[in-house]
Scaffold this motif. Structure first.
Motif, short mmCIF file in Angstrom:
data_model
loop_
_atom_site.label_atom_id
_atom_site.label_comp_id
_atom_site.label_asym_id
_atom_site.label_seq_id
_atom_site.Cartn_x
_atom_site.Cartn_y
_atom_site.Cartn_z
N GLN A 88 -9.80 8.91 5.33
CA GLN A 88 -8.45 9.01 5.86
C GLN A 88 -8.36 10.21 6.80
O GLN A 88 -8.65 11.34 6.41
CB GLN A 88 -7.43 9.18 4.71
N ASP B 2 0.73 5.54 -0.36
CA ASP B 2 -0.21 6.67 -0.28
C ASP B 2 0.51 7.97 -0.63
O ASP B 2 1.56 8.29 -0.07
CB ASP B 2 -0.78 6.76 1.14
N ALA C 124 -2.83 4.84 -3.71
CA ALA C 124 -3.84 5.86 -3.43
C ALA C 124 -3.24 7.26 -3.57
O ALA C 124 -2.08 7.50 -3.25
CB ALA C 124 -4.39 5.69 -2.01
N HIS D 4 0.86 -1.19 0.00
CA HIS D 4 0.00 0.00 0.00
C HIS D 4 0.90 1.24 0.00
O HIS D 4 1.75 1.40 0.88
CB HIS D 4 -0.88 -0.04 1.26
N TYR E 264 -3.69 8.48 9.22
CA TYR E 264 -2.44 9.17 8.90
C TYR E 264 -1.82 9.74 10.17
O TYR E 264 -2.50 9.85 11.20
CB TYR E 264 -2.63 10.22 7.81
#
Length: 264
Positions: free
Chosen positions: A151, A36, A64, A34, A177
């Motif tokens: 998020q 980001d 993402a 993953h 986050y």
């Protein structure tokens, strides 16, 4: 609940080209699933370079990014997404977020434009970021099942119980986050004790606490191989009930990210 990998690499403030690319490459090669990023991080191109250099099959990791607040008008969402894809060097992302419910954000117009990203095959899913429980309700009423995540900042000093319950109610994932509270986790006595008990870092304790929660994903930012590896090892740490109770009894609430345009 969506199948977003439980641990991701955050890239906020990782703007130096070679360092950012190397951190993404390192993370993917270590086994992160993953990555980001965001338009406003000004590093999508560097992230794309790291992805290319890692030579990991695109289907083997989750990618993402986020649309910034000055691109959230109905006419700007798609063109800004095209630019993001070009910088990242990919045909689509797995998830594209509305970065903040601010600036040009208009719930119906913006969310319908975000849904167009899915219809056009530019994003597999859409998400929201920094949305309050009330805004989550509103967004879900407009875009429904296309939204898979919210998020937000979450860590032992900002435990987000109400927001997590709201996300669970809608069967969407809370992506945490700043899960290390910008380094403050190393100075929390309760985490010091748990880290000593297990012979691990306080960062691993905070990440393990988040990842053991149903419906929560953590995306710590790291640039050095040492920190990238240390965070990755948090997946092997199992906190017991006593550890969890100790963390959840922390009587402090400190938000690290609080811009003037925030909705709270």
């Amino acid at each position: 609940m969506s199948s977003i990998p439980k641990l991701g690499l955050g890239t906020w403030q990782n703007t130096e080209s070679d360092e950012c690319a190397k951190s993404v490459q390192t993370a993917l090669e270590i086994g992160y699933k993953h990555i980001d990023t965001a338009q406003v991080y000004e590093n999508e191109e560097h992230v794309g370079k790291g992805i290319k250099e890692a030579d990991i099959d695109r289907d083997d990791f989750f990618l993402a990014s986020k649309v910034w607040i000055d691109q959230l008008s109905e006419e700007n969402v798609v063109p800004s997404m095209e630019e993001s894809l070009e910088k990242l060097g990919v045909d689509k992302v797995d998830l594209m977020y509305i970065h903040w419910p601010s600036g040009d954000y208009q719930p119906e117009e913006t969310l319908e434009a975000m849904q167009e990203l899915v219809e056009k095959g530019m994003a597999k899913n859409i998400g929201v970021s920094n949305f309050t429980p009330e805004q989550v309700d509103e967004a879900m009423g407009i875009a429904g099942e296309d939204i898979i995540a919210n998020q937000v900042e979450m860590h032992p000093l900002l435990q987000q119980e109400e927001l997590l319950e709201k996300c669970r109610e809608h069967d969407i994932t809370l992506v945490a986050y700043s899960p290390l509270a910008r380094g403050k986790v190393f100075d929390i006595p309760e985490l010091n004790e748990i880290a000593d008990k297990h012979g691990v870092s306080e960062a691993q304790v905070s990440l393990a606490w988040l990842m053991q929660k149903d419906g929560v994903v953590a995306i710590p930012k790291a640039s050095s191989e040492e920190h990238i590896r240390d965070n990755h090892e948090a997946q092997d740490l199992e906190l017991d009930e006593e550890d969890v109770e100790k963390i959840e009894s922390i009587d402090r609430e400190e938000r690290e990210v609080d811009p003037g345009f925030a909705p709270w």
